[in-house]
Motif scaffolding. Sequence first.
Motif, PDB file in Angstrom:
ATOM      1  N   ASN A 186       0.852  -1.188   0.000  1.00  0.00           N
ATOM      2  CA  ASN A 186       0.000   0.000   0.000  1.00  0.00           C
ATOM      3  C   ASN A 186       0.890   1.241   0.000  1.00  0.00           C
ATOM      4  OD1 ASN A 186      -2.509  -1.493   0.267  1.00  0.00           O
ATOM      5  ND2 ASN A 186      -1.844  -1.927   2.361  1.00  0.00           N
ATOM      6  N   THR A 187       0.781   2.052  -1.019  1.00  0.00           N
ATOM      7  CA  THR A 187       1.688   3.177  -1.173  1.00  0.00           C
ATOM      8  C   THR A 187       0.946   4.462  -1.487  1.00  0.00           C
ATOM      9  OG1 THR A 187       1.978   2.863  -3.558  1.00  0.00           O
ATOM     10  CG2 THR A 187       3.444   1.611  -2.100  1.00  0.00           C
ATOM     11  N   ALA A 188       1.668   5.560  -1.351  1.00  0.00           N
ATOM     12  CA  ALA A 188       1.231   6.840  -1.907  1.00  0.00           C
ATOM     13  C   ALA A 188       1.789   6.912  -3.326  1.00  0.00           C
ATOM     14  CB  ALA A 188       1.753   7.994  -1.067  1.00  0.00           C
ATOM     15  N   ARG A 189       1.006   7.401  -4.245  1.00  0.00           N
ATOM     16  CA  ARG A 189       1.395   7.398  -5.656  1.00  0.00           C
ATOM     17  C   ARG A 189       2.107   8.704  -6.018  1.00  0.00           C
ATOM     18  NH1 ARG A 189      -2.647   6.037 -10.754  1.00  0.00           N
ATOM     19  NH2 ARG A 189      -1.023   5.940 -12.363  1.00  0.00           N
ATOM     20  N   PRO A 190       3.125   8.650  -6.861  1.00  0.00           N
ATOM     21  CA  PRO A 190       3.785   9.874  -7.311  1.00  0.00           C
ATOM     22  C   PRO A 190       2.961  10.584  -8.376  1.00  0.00           C
ATOM     23  CG  PRO A 190       4.742   8.008  -8.428  1.00  0.00           C
ATOM     24  CD  PRO A 190       3.742   7.451  -7.439  1.00  0.00           C
ATOM     25  N   GLU A 191       3.446  11.727  -8.834  1.00  0.00           N
ATOM     26  CA  GLU A 191       2.764  12.478  -9.881  1.00  0.00           C
ATOM     27  C   GLU A 191       2.584  11.632 -11.140  1.00  0.00           C
ATOM     28  OE1 GLU A 191       3.459  15.441  -7.014  1.00  0.00           O
ATOM     29  OE2 GLU A 191       4.650  13.756  -7.680  1.00  0.00           O
ATOM     30  N   HIS A 192       1.451  11.821 -11.808  1.00  0.00           N
ATOM     31  CA  HIS A 192       1.189  11.132 -13.057  1.00  0.00           C
ATOM     32  C   HIS A 192       0.210  11.964 -13.864  1.00  0.00           C
ATOM     33  CE1 HIS A 192      -2.101   9.876 -10.401  1.00  0.00           C
ATOM     34  NE2 HIS A 192      -2.826   9.735 -11.482  1.00  0.00           N
ATOM     35  N   GLY A 193       0.232  11.780 -15.156  1.00  0.00           N
ATOM     36  CA  GLY A 193      -0.666  12.527 -16.022  1.00  0.00           C
ATOM     37  C   GLY A 193       0.008  13.741 -16.630  1.00  0.00           C
ATOM     38  N   LEU A 194      -0.660  14.319 -17.616  1.00  0.00           N
ATOM     39  CA  LEU A 194      -0.103  15.454 -18.338  1.00  0.00           C
ATOM     40  C   LEU A 194       0.178  16.629 -17.413  1.00  0.00           C
ATOM     41  CD1 LEU A 194      -2.372  15.362 -21.534  1.00  0.00           C
ATOM     42  CD2 LEU A 194       0.003  14.613 -21.327  1.00  0.00           C
ATOM     43  N   ARG A 195       1.380  17.169 -17.509  1.00  0.00           N
ATOM     44  CA  ARG A 195       1.814  18.366 -16.782  1.00  0.00           C
ATOM     45  C   ARG A 195       1.626  18.250 -15.267  1.00  0.00           C
ATOM     46  NH1 ARG A 195       2.936  22.692 -19.796  1.00  0.00           N
ATOM     47  NH2 ARG A 195       2.365  24.126 -18.111  1.00  0.00           N
ATOM     48  N   SER A 196       1.750  17.031 -14.754  1.00  0.00           N
ATOM     49  CA  SER A 196       1.568  16.837 -13.317  1.00  0.00           C
ATOM     50  C   SER A 196       2.687  17.481 -12.507  1.00  0.00           C
ATOM     51  CB  SER A 196       1.471  15.348 -12.990  1.00  0.00           C
ATOM     52  OG  SER A 196       2.632  14.648 -13.405  1.00  0.00           O
ATOM     53  N   ALA A 197       3.913  17.513 -13.050  1.00  0.00           N
ATOM     54  CA  ALA A 197       5.005  18.182 -12.341  1.00  0.00           C
ATOM     55  C   ALA A 197       4.713  19.660 -12.186  1.00  0.00           C
ATOM     56  CB  ALA A 197       6.320  17.973 -13.090  1.00  0.00           C
ATOM     57  N   GLU A 198       4.167  20.267 -13.247  1.00  0.00           N
ATOM     58  CA  GLU A 198       3.815  21.692 -13.173  1.00  0.00           C
ATOM     59  C   GLU A 198       2.708  21.928 -12.144  1.00  0.00           C
ATOM     60  OE1 GLU A 198       5.754  21.024 -17.071  1.00  0.00           O
ATOM     61  OE2 GLU A 198       4.292  19.949 -15.845  1.00  0.00           O
ATOM     62  N   GLY A 199       1.775  20.978 -12.067  1.00  0.00           N
ATOM     63  CA  GLY A 199       0.696  21.126 -11.105  1.00  0.00           C
ATOM     64  C   GLY A 199       1.189  21.121  -9.677  1.00  0.00           C
ATOM     65  N   THR A 200       2.032  20.165  -9.345  1.00  0.00           N
ATOM     66  CA  THR A 200       2.577  20.114  -7.987  1.00  0.00           C
ATOM     67  C   THR A 200       3.443  21.330  -7.701  1.00  0.00           C
ATOM     68  OG1 THR A 200       2.466  17.717  -7.759  1.00  0.00           O
ATOM     69  CG2 THR A 200       4.167  18.840  -6.488  1.00  0.00           C
ATOM     70  N   SER A 201       4.221  21.754  -8.667  1.00  0.00           N
ATOM     71  CA  SER A 201       5.072  22.925  -8.467  1.00  0.00           C
ATOM     72  C   SER A 201       4.251  24.175  -8.184  1.00  0.00           C
ATOM     73  CB  SER A 201       5.957  23.155  -9.697  1.00  0.00           C
ATOM     74  OG  SER A 201       6.890  22.112  -9.848  1.00  0.00           O
ATOM     75  N   ALA A 202       3.066  24.277  -8.779  1.00  0.00           N
ATOM     76  CA  ALA A 202       2.196  25.418  -8.525  1.00  0.00           C
ATOM     77  C   ALA A 202       1.561  25.348  -7.136  1.00  0.00           C
ATOM     78  CB  ALA A 202       1.106  25.486  -9.585  1.00  0.00           C
ATOM     79  N   ALA A 203       1.337  24.126  -6.644  1.00  0.00           N
ATOM     80  CA  ALA A 203       0.639  23.953  -5.366  1.00  0.00           C
ATOM     81  C   ALA A 203       1.526  24.154  -4.147  1.00  0.00           C
ATOM     82  CB  ALA A 203       0.018  22.555  -5.316  1.00  0.00           C
TER      83      ALA A 203
END
Length: 439
Positions: A392-409
């Motif tokens: 059971n894990t926490a999932r990393p970023e996935h999907g289009l432009r997900s790195a940009e999304g996390t960076s904005a948050a």
Amino acid sequence: MPTRRQLLFTAATGMAGIGVLPACSPGGQSAPEPTDALRLRVWDEQAAGVYEKALATFTESTGIEVEVQVVGWETYWSQLPLDAAEQSLPDVFWMNTAHLDQYLGGDHLVEVGAVAGELAAQWEPVAADLYRREDGLWGVPQLWEQSVLVVNRALVDAAGGLPGDLRFDLWAESDPLRDLALALTVDSEGRRAGEEGFDPATRQVTGFSAHPDRTAVLGPFIAASGGTWQHEDGTFTFASEAGVAAVRYLAGMAGAHLAPTGAETTAKPGLCRELFTQGSLGLLQTGTYDLRALVEGIDGAFAWDLHPVVAGPEGTRPLVHAIAAVGRTVTSEERTAEIAELLTWLGGIDAQRPLAEARLGIPAHRDLRGAWDKAWSGAGVDTTVIGPAPENTARPEHGLRSAEGTSAALPIIGEVFRGEADVNEAMARAQDAANEAAG
């Protein structure tokens, strides 16, 4: 040189995104001349050196020449889209989950399930599954990492702490994690946190690394609270009731002086690791990617060991990242066969054992976990205590432009840790910013 955290694909690095890449011509990219060596691109110089030595045997047995290229992390993700647009991608290259979908959208990658065949059953599912989509498997996992709890044994033993029993309770007045952090935190006059006269400005020891680190802290705590960072479709969902409660809890620890201040940790993301190596932080939640830096920073100054991440209402939920090797599509049947052969080799023991023995990451091949443990044992670190690959894990970023999304948050979430914003308002605003940035 980039840090191990950067090398191991933390998505929230603020790197420029690539959007949806232009599709190549029908049937794949034009291939170089058949006599050209295959190009294998990575972002880690040490891994490149290991691959180069191991590839000598591959070339000897197959006759296929392979050129290993290193493009530093700082430019890796900006160079790949340029290569894709010019139809000059390397034949095989390292990938992370935050960028995978952009390349799938342009039909640039080989589906490796059919290429690997039964070999895929020998890979850790926790790593391989990150590269599965409904229509196939799109990467040969090479290395993976997970978040862990690192403990200063002298400080924790003196405080009577039992790291294996640590858990957090979002709704209780206290819990084992806060109790131990309270016992660990002491100022220059020996006063414990909560005692009369305690001066947080002169803290000599701080309890826990509660700070807005996506991989080490936010991901595992939100998941262990029953929340998610993103939906399966890539939509950001961390402003759920569970996500808000987890961030409120963590920021509350910083506000109660049981963790470094939010002003310090948002200004200097590596502060908690630095404090731990100096012997002034009792509990550091980080990842196996930091083991090399911890060994070098502590340099035998005190005893420390590893444990699973702190458990929450849903148990322990370490965040797992994985690097995979992906192959480009080409029109040449001969080149396609060579790429498939290289991908298959990269998924096997001969390619991954040297990486494991060099302690570059947990090997994706299941039969090599013992080799990785043995290599770290030789460096004085017992990695067996964190157990086998988590289910059971926490999932990393996935999907289009997900790195940009996390960076904005993350900067907005940082406002909560600095005490500058209400957690409900800030988390909703951060989620909106993440989804807007991801498009």
